[in-house]
Design a protein around this motif. Sequence first.
Motif, PDB file in Angstrom:
ATOM      1  N   GLY A 210      -2.051 -10.284 -30.996  1.00 58.11           N
ATOM      2  CA  GLY A 210      -0.860 -10.010 -30.207  1.00 58.11           C
ATOM      3  C   GLY A 210       0.367  -9.769 -31.064  1.00 58.11           C
ATOM      4  N   TYR A 211       0.565 -10.637 -32.050  1.00 55.60           N
ATOM      5  CA  TYR A 211       1.727 -10.486 -32.917  1.00 55.60           C
ATOM      6  C   TYR A 211       1.633  -9.212 -33.761  1.00 55.60           C
ATOM      7  CZ  TYR A 211       3.563 -15.091 -31.778  1.00 55.60           C
ATOM      8  OH  TYR A 211       4.100 -16.167 -31.120  1.00 55.60           O
ATOM      9  N   LEU A 212       0.434  -8.929 -34.267  1.00 55.35           N
ATOM     10  CA  LEU A 212       0.271  -7.717 -35.062  1.00 55.35           C
ATOM     11  C   LEU A 212       0.466  -6.465 -34.204  1.00 55.35           C
ATOM     12  CD1 LEU A 212      -2.779  -8.692 -37.310  1.00 55.35           C
ATOM     13  CD2 LEU A 212      -0.363  -8.576 -37.948  1.00 55.35           C
ATOM     14  N   GLU A 213       0.049  -6.532 -32.948  1.00 63.21           N
ATOM     15  CA  GLU A 213       0.251  -5.398 -32.043  1.00 63.21           C
ATOM     16  C   GLU A 213       1.734  -5.158 -31.798  1.00 63.21           C
ATOM     17  OE1 GLU A 213      -1.095  -3.977 -27.527  1.00 63.21           O
ATOM     18  OE2 GLU A 213      -1.725  -5.914 -28.336  1.00 63.21           O
ATOM     19  N   SER A 214       2.493  -6.253 -31.641  1.00 61.25           N
ATOM     20  CA  SER A 214       3.942  -6.114 -31.443  1.00 61.25           C
ATOM     21  C   SER A 214       4.600  -5.506 -32.667  1.00 61.25           C
ATOM     22  CB  SER A 214       4.557  -7.484 -31.139  1.00 61.25           C
ATOM     23  OG  SER A 214       4.039  -8.009 -29.938  1.00 61.25           O
ATOM     24  N   LEU A 215       4.166  -5.962 -33.848  1.00 59.61           N
ATOM     25  CA  LEU A 215       4.731  -5.402 -35.073  1.00 59.61           C
ATOM     26  C   LEU A 215       4.371  -3.928 -35.220  1.00 59.61           C
ATOM     27  CD1 LEU A 215       3.973  -8.339 -37.548  1.00 59.61           C
ATOM     28  CD2 LEU A 215       6.232  -7.572 -36.800  1.00 59.61           C
ATOM     29  N   ASP A 216       3.139  -3.577 -34.835  1.00 65.14           N
ATOM     30  CA  ASP A 216       2.687  -2.191 -34.959  1.00 65.14           C
ATOM     31  C   ASP A 216       3.458  -1.266 -34.017  1.00 65.14           C
ATOM     32  OD1 ASP A 216       0.745  -0.228 -36.024  1.00 65.14           O
ATOM     33  OD2 ASP A 216       0.094  -0.143 -33.930  1.00 65.14           O
ATOM     34  N   SER A 217       3.879  -1.795 -32.856  1.00 69.06           N
ATOM     35  CA  SER A 217       4.605  -0.968 -31.893  1.00 69.06           C
ATOM     36  C   SER A 217       6.087  -0.832 -32.231  1.00 69.06           C
ATOM     37  CB  SER A 217       4.455  -1.560 -30.485  1.00 69.06           C
ATOM     38  OG  SER A 217       5.066  -2.843 -30.429  1.00 69.06           O
TER      39      SER A 217
ATOM     40  N   ASP B  19     -12.379 -22.118 -30.695  1.00 66.65           N
ATOM     41  CA  ASP B  19     -11.284 -22.380 -31.637  1.00 66.65           C
ATOM     42  C   ASP B  19     -10.851 -21.107 -32.363  1.00 66.65           C
ATOM     43  OD1 ASP B  19     -11.225 -25.053 -31.004  1.00 66.65           O
ATOM     44  OD2 ASP B  19     -12.614 -25.639 -32.587  1.00 66.65           O
ATOM     45  N   VAL B  20     -11.795 -20.231 -32.653  1.00 68.81           N
ATOM     46  CA  VAL B  20     -11.467 -18.989 -33.344  1.00 68.81           C
ATOM     47  C   VAL B  20     -10.786 -18.009 -32.409  1.00 68.81           C
ATOM     48  CG1 VAL B  20     -12.485 -16.929 -34.402  1.00 68.81           C
ATOM     49  CG2 VAL B  20     -13.252 -19.195 -35.110  1.00 68.81           C
ATOM     50  N   ARG B  21     -11.203 -17.990 -31.142  1.00 68.89           N
ATOM     51  CA  ARG B  21     -10.676 -17.021 -30.193  1.00 68.89           C
ATOM     52  C   ARG B  21      -9.164 -17.187 -29.988  1.00 68.89           C
ATOM     53  NH1 ARG B  21     -13.569 -18.368 -26.162  1.00 68.89           N
ATOM     54  NH2 ARG B  21     -15.381 -17.105 -26.737  1.00 68.89           N
ATOM     55  N   THR B  22      -8.685 -18.440 -29.949  1.00 64.63           N
ATOM     56  CA  THR B  22      -7.262 -18.691 -29.676  1.00 64.63           C
ATOM     57  C   THR B  22      -6.352 -18.145 -30.775  1.00 64.63           C
ATOM     58  OG1 THR B  22      -7.833 -20.641 -28.373  1.00 64.63           O
ATOM     59  CG2 THR B  22      -5.561 -20.462 -29.138  1.00 64.63           C
ATOM     60  N   PRO B  23      -6.547 -18.559 -32.052  1.00 69.00           N
ATOM     61  CA  PRO B  23      -5.661 -17.977 -33.083  1.00 69.00           C
ATOM     62  C   PRO B  23      -5.879 -16.490 -33.278  1.00 69.00           C
ATOM     63  CG  PRO B  23      -7.395 -19.303 -34.082  1.00 69.00           C
ATOM     64  CD  PRO B  23      -7.464 -19.552 -32.620  1.00 69.00           C
ATOM     65  N   LEU B  24      -7.095 -16.014 -33.043  1.00 72.08           N
ATOM     66  CA  LEU B  24      -7.365 -14.581 -33.199  1.00 72.08           C
ATOM     67  C   LEU B  24      -6.607 -13.770 -32.155  1.00 72.08           C
ATOM     68  CD1 LEU B  24      -8.923 -12.426 -34.724  1.00 72.08           C
ATOM     69  CD2 LEU B  24     -10.830 -12.749 -33.133  1.00 72.08           C
ATOM     70  N   ALA B  25      -6.579 -14.282 -30.913  1.00 70.46           N
ATOM     71  CA  ALA B  25      -5.836 -13.588 -29.860  1.00 70.46           C
ATOM     72  C   ALA B  25      -4.344 -13.565 -30.181  1.00 70.46           C
ATOM     73  CB  ALA B  25      -6.089 -14.272 -28.515  1.00 70.46           C
TER      74      ALA B  25
ATOM     75  N   ASN C 213       8.433  -2.768 -31.614  1.00 76.52           N
ATOM     76  CA  ASN C 213       9.285  -3.238 -30.527  1.00 76.52           C
ATOM     77  C   ASN C 213       9.647  -4.707 -30.675  1.00 76.52           C
ATOM     78  OD1 ASN C 213       9.270  -0.752 -29.196  1.00 76.52           O
ATOM     79  ND2 ASN C 213       7.297  -1.222 -28.192  1.00 76.52           N
ATOM     80  N   ALA C 214       9.368  -5.258 -31.846  1.00 78.39           N
ATOM     81  CA  ALA C 214       9.625  -6.683 -32.048  1.00 78.39           C
ATOM     82  C   ALA C 214      10.930  -6.878 -32.801  1.00 78.39           C
ATOM     83  CB  ALA C 214       8.480  -7.314 -32.822  1.00 78.39           C
ATOM     84  N   PRO C 215      11.953  -7.404 -32.120  1.00 81.55           N
ATOM     85  CA  PRO C 215      13.233  -7.621 -32.804  1.00 81.55           C
ATOM     86  C   PRO C 215      13.137  -8.735 -33.837  1.00 81.55           C
ATOM     87  CG  PRO C 215      13.294  -8.528 -30.587  1.00 81.55           C
ATOM     88  CD  PRO C 215      12.020  -7.777 -30.698  1.00 81.55           C
ATOM     89  N   GLU C 216      12.241  -9.699 -33.630  1.00 82.87           N
ATOM     90  CA  GLU C 216      12.101 -10.820 -34.566  1.00 82.87           C
ATOM     91  C   GLU C 216      10.863 -10.595 -35.441  1.00 82.87           C
ATOM     92  OE1 GLU C 216      11.786 -11.215 -31.313  1.00 82.87           O
ATOM     93  OE2 GLU C 216      13.654 -12.064 -30.563  1.00 82.87           O
ATOM     94  N   GLN C 217      10.866  -9.497 -36.185  1.00 85.59           N
ATOM     95  CA  GLN C 217       9.689  -9.146 -36.973  1.00 85.59           C
ATOM     96  C   GLN C 217       9.358 -10.217 -38.006  1.00 85.59           C
ATOM     97  OE1 GLN C 217       9.485  -5.279 -38.669  1.00 85.59           O
ATOM     98  NE2 GLN C 217       9.765  -4.205 -36.729  1.00 85.59           N
TER      99      GLN C 217
ATOM    100  N   ALA D  18       1.976 -14.913 -37.457  1.00 82.35           N
ATOM    101  CA  ALA D  18       0.693 -14.251 -37.710  1.00 82.35           C
ATOM    102  C   ALA D  18       0.042 -14.804 -38.969  1.00 82.35           C
ATOM    103  CB  ALA D  18       0.898 -12.744 -37.848  1.00 82.35           C
ATOM    104  N   TYR D  19       0.851 -15.107 -39.956  1.00 82.40           N
ATOM    105  CA  TYR D  19       0.323 -15.686 -41.201  1.00 82.40           C
ATOM    106  C   TYR D  19      -0.278 -17.066 -40.947  1.00 82.40           C
ATOM    107  CZ  TYR D  19       0.258 -17.662 -45.907  1.00 82.40           C
ATOM    108  OH  TYR D  19      -0.121 -18.272 -47.076  1.00 82.40           O
ATOM    109  N   ARG D  20       0.400 -17.878 -40.134  1.00 80.36           N
ATOM    110  CA  ARG D  20      -0.112 -19.217 -39.808  1.00 80.36           C
ATOM    111  C   ARG D  20      -1.435 -19.125 -39.057  1.00 80.36           C
ATOM    112  NH1 ARG D  20       2.222 -22.002 -36.366  1.00 80.36           N
ATOM    113  NH2 ARG D  20       4.021 -20.747 -35.744  1.00 80.36           N
ATOM    114  N   LYS D  21      -1.523 -18.172 -38.131  1.00 82.55           N
ATOM    115  CA  LYS D  21      -2.764 -18.008 -37.371  1.00 82.55           C
ATOM    116  C   LYS D  21      -3.907 -17.558 -38.293  1.00 82.55           C
ATOM    117  CE  LYS D  21      -0.868 -19.123 -33.511  1.00 82.55           C
ATOM    118  NZ  LYS D  21      -1.213 -20.437 -32.870  1.00 82.55           N
ATOM    119  N   ALA D  22      -3.580 -16.713 -39.260  1.00 83.29           N
ATOM    120  CA  ALA D  22      -4.598 -16.272 -40.220  1.00 83.29           C
ATOM    121  C   ALA D  22      -5.085 -17.448 -41.063  1.00 83.29           C
ATOM    122  CB  ALA D  22      -4.038 -15.172 -41.116  1.00 83.29           C
TER     123      ALA D  22
END
Length: 301
Positions: free
Chosen positions: A100-107, A90-96, A109-113, A120-124
């Motif tokens: 992923g979303y944080l990686e997109s934001l860090d790069s 259960d932890v692995r799914t939201p963590l992944a 390259n995410a038009p829908e930041q 990402a907030y919901r997963k946290a």
Amino acid sequence: MIVFCVILIFVCTGELFYILHIRKQLGEWLGFLKNLNKAPERKSFVKGNGILADINFELNRILEESRRQFVKLQRAERANQQLLTDLSHDVRTPLASLTGYLESLDSCNAPEQEEYIHVAYRKALDLQELVDLLFQWFKLTSDEPRYQMRDYDINELTREVIIEQIPILEKRQVSLSADIPDDEWLVRADKTAYARIINNLLSNAMKHGKCSLIELAVRRREEEILVFVSNDGASIPEKELPFIFDRLYKCDSARSESGSGLGLAIVRELAEAMSGKITAESVPGGKTTFCLILPFPVRKM
């Protein structure tokens, strides 16, 4: 003199046979204990009555209690292993997803930041809920003192609990209808445990029931206080109802898309700790209602 010697010989012979009998019995007990691991269900037997029979009875009683404790520990160990296995998944799914979303934001390259930040907030929050449930469960199963039973006005206490939940209900767009009397009904309870019960029932209705309306009502029935928490979300199949309070149990329905299977198990543990109980009923296409029942002894003035 001869008679005395004869009696003495008989007495000594009797004592000798008794000592030999005790020695034989001790040898049998020693062999029994040495081979106990080969036949754990086996019991020791002594013929007749007397102190040896009493000792044998106590030995079997101690062994039986040890067997019960051992079986209990085995079950607890298997349950905890299953719990850790389920929670790791259960932890692995939201963590992944969160990674992923944080990686997109860090790069960059995410038009829908903004949308990614929201997800990402919901997963946290999902991770926080899982960790919180895990902490609650292990605290419940520990031996540390944890309950502070005092007299509380159950109506005022219920109002305090649901007021704290209003922002969460509004955010999830869930309406709340509360029917709480103005009377003062003093109930012996643990404030934190009661709040956790109500919060878990509300969370269960929102997350797994996917409801749009929650109804909460407090009622008095003779020497009992009944706290009803109903929702209009997905119903629970009749065959599932007897098991929903078992730890790690997840319904095979739309209500079980996620979750640890601990929320309702914690509710039952806390209810029983306050000498109460929890029940549930669900009408297909209608309401699902949980009822917390707490003792309400009549206090003589």
